[in-house]
Design an enzyme around this catalytic site. Structure first.
Site, PDB file in Angstrom:
ATOM      1  N   ASP A 350       3.396 105.805  70.398  1.00  0.00           N
ATOM      2  CA  ASP A 350       3.921 104.614  69.747  1.00  0.00           C
ATOM      3  C   ASP A 350       4.965 103.921  70.628  1.00  0.00           C
ATOM      4  OD1 ASP A 350       4.248 103.002  67.195  1.00  0.00           O
ATOM      5  OD2 ASP A 350       6.303 103.694  67.500  1.00  0.00           O
ATOM      6  N   GLU A 379       0.579 102.759  73.283  1.00  0.00           N
ATOM      7  CA  GLU A 379       0.672 101.449  72.654  1.00  0.00           C
ATOM      8  C   GLU A 379       1.670 100.644  73.476  1.00  0.00           C
ATOM      9  OE1 GLU A 379       2.007  99.340  68.444  1.00  0.00           O
ATOM     10  OE2 GLU A 379       3.252 100.856  69.414  1.00  0.00           O
TER      11      GLU A 379
END
Length: 605
Positions: A350, A379
């Site tokens: 993330d 990400e």
């Protein structure tokens, strides 16, 4: 209403201009080299902005894992190699380079960059001239650079010299994103009905286990689970720990059962992992907030102790951690390794660009020691050049640029057929094969695809057909395959996180299409790595491209289109996105209804 999300703060022209202007004022490093192979030199580049008059730059590096210092490292004098004119800043910019000598396999290279200006000012990379930044006015880039300046400088950069490659299982995967709280409650129970969509709906690990047959029959091969670690939120991206499970989602035994049942169905699991920030209820933060001389105080940056500190997107409940602090790094990596030992196959990382490249190099190296087949997918909601810099530090990244192209072509009509085809060619050429890009049409941080096309399933099917016939492993956001949309446009992220549809609420026609599409991708896996444009018709919205022995035909227009195909032998039509389309073999004529597509197999290639 939240605007369409693609690159976060880089989504607007104004934001991009501000970022370029701000970064052009100081000393910056573009994260080259792109992870050299054993016995290859590593070329390091830095850029000197218009606000700096640099006299000398020196790169200090180590090869034994020790943090480099001026007096205990190898030193390389950097050379100015180019002066460039920059119209945006109306000034000259400089490029300086240094070469780290070739190193054998297994070497952990770390380096820092220091310099001195013509006024005797000592600087280190990155360096931001805040006096010059004030000329830009208040902007997000100024805040971004201010956060950079608060890190322990000089920043340590680094990489491992290795020959790691991306495991074949990831290259051939079809990934399904499970938002755990919104996917399935315990068997024989119903979803909860919270007063607000930010509340708890009651999805659990046991609920997921009960739906594994559904996922297996759908044809997916890998489950990406949103965070399952202890958290007070419905989404879990603010972990209170990284080594246990949120009790409302399940127990340690439930996790073991999930792994066991997935292994029986040849389903792999990747876990969402947050290394940029934690919950304000995490014991490490509570300890640091309670006592300035606590061992965890330096895990965070307190602007004014105890209540003012750096946090993710200025959300106080999510304080940022210094992932390069030795204790933080040990905690995060050891926790990840624990989950690999317990059966997960890797991680979706993330907000990966909030953490340094050096951290991810270390993370990948040490997780690979535990499981050589484990993977990392970042990400990185930033520009393609930054995404590409993670090659060798991760196995892949979620492909936000491709998402932008797919939505631009199939949703917003901002790209013509020829522009779309050219952009795809450029995109895949730019990344080559060093970083695996995972494609997706929507996720938990944006309006669902079906919402932005006003529920038009034809356009969803057409976009999915294109997605599944491109090189990158596709990701399906839970519920997309059965018609799950949202009730209102995204004003907050929860709008695109409604509970999964089950039973009679599912669109069976759409589900059957996705099953056929996944089966097609898996059967002809070898063909998707190449694509050659056959027909580009901007006026009629027709795009035909060839993948091995397959032809993919897309009609991205609101009109039915008759198409007389080139003279080749069609052995069969493998897939129509709409049953009203037809193929007339005797006349070599294909008729595609509006916003539909087809895949055809040919013998003579």
């Amino acid at each position: 209403m939240t605007e369409e999300f693609i690159f976060g703060l880089l989504s607007t022209n104004a934001g991009r201009v501000e970022r370029v202007r701000a970064m052009g004022l100081g000393l910056t490093h573009d994260f080259s080299p792109l992870d050299p192979l054993p016995n290859q030199p590593a070329l390091v580049k830095v850029h000197v902005g218009s606000a700096l008059a640099v006299e000398r730059l020196t790169l200090f590096y180590t090869i034994d894992g020790v943090v480099p210092q001026d007096d205990s490292s190898f030193a390389v004098t950097m050379e100015q190699t180019e002066i460039k004119w920059d119209t945006l800043s109306w000034s000259y910019l400089e490029e300086w380079i240094a070469e780290i000598p070739p190193q054998p396999k297994g070497t952990h290279v770390q380096y820092i960059i220091k310099g001195i200006t013509n006024t005797g000012l000592e600087i280190s990379c990155p360096y931001i001239d805040f006096a010059a930044c004030k000329l830009l006015g208040e902007s997000f880039d100024q805040a971004f650079l201010a956060r950079l300046s608060r890190r322990n400088f000089p920043q340590v950069f680094g990489f491992y010299v290795d020959e790691h490659s991306t495991p074949n299982w990831l290259k051939e995967s079809v990934i399904y994103q499970v938002f755990v709280d919104r996917f399935a409650p315990d068997p024989y129970k119903e979803f909860l009905n919270p007063e607000d969509r930010s509340g708890i709906y009651g999805g659990t690990i046991n609920g997921l286990i009960s739906k594994l047959d559904y996922l297996s029959e759908l044809g997916v091969t890998c489950l990406w689970l949103t965070p399952i670690f202890p958290s007070s939120s419905h989404h879990g991206y603010d972990p209170k720990a990284h080594n246990t499970i949120e009790p409302r989602l399940g127990s340690e035994d439930d996790w073991d059962e999930l792994v066991s049942q997935c292994q029986k169905r040849n389903l792999r699991i990747i876990l969402d992992y947050v290394a940029n920030h934690i919950s304000h209820e995490h014991p490490a933060f509570l300890e640091a907030q309670g006592e300035q001389d606590s061992p965890t105080y330096d895990w965070f940056h307190f602007r004014e102790w105890p209540d003012s500190y750096d946090c993710f997107f200025d959300v106080p409940e999510q304080p940022e951690v210094d992932s390069d602090h030795p204790q933080v790094r040990e905690y995060l990596i050891n926790s990840a390794c624990q989950w690999l030992k317990r059966g997960c196959s890797g991680f979706r990382l993330d907000y990966a660009h909030g953490v340094t490249h050096a951290f991810w190099s270390d993370f990948r190296h040490k997780t690979r020691l535990v499981d050589p087949e484990s993977i990392t997918i970042g990400e990185v909601t930033s520009s393609p050049d930054l995404v590409r810099s993670y090659a060798g530090r991760m196995d892949g990244c979620l492909d936000f640029k491709l998402l932008e192209l797919l939505r631009g072509f199939f949703v917003f009509n901002t790209l013509s057929v020829s522009q779309f085809a050219k952009a795809l060619d450029q995109h895949f050429t730019y990344f080559a094969n060093r970083l695996l890009l995972s494609s997706f049409l929507d996720n938990h941080d944006m309006n669902r695809f079906l919402w932005v096309v006003n529920g038009d399933r034809r356009r969803l099917k057409l976009a999915a057909l294109c997605q599944f016939t491109l090189p990158c492993p596709p990701v399906i956001y839970y519920g997309t395959e059965v018609g799950l949309s949202q009730l209102v446009a995204l004003g907050r992220l929860e709008e695109s996180r409604l509970p999964m549809r089950w039973g009679n609420d599912q669109d069976q026609v759409l589900l059957n299409f996705y099953q056929e599409l996944i089966a097609l991708r898996k059967k002809y896996q070898i063909f998707w790595q190449t694509r050659q444009s056959i027909l580009l018709d901007d006026k009629r919205g027709l795009y035909i491209y060839q993948c091995g022995q397959l032809y993919v035909i897309l009609n991205n227009s609101s009109e039915d289109q008759p198409i007389v195909l080139p003279e080749f032998s069609i052995s069969e039509v493998l897939l129509f996105t709409d049953i009203n389309s037809s193929w007339q073999a005797d006349s070599n004529k294909l008729i595609l209804t509006a916003y539909t597509g087809a895949v055809m197999h040919t013998k003579n290639i």
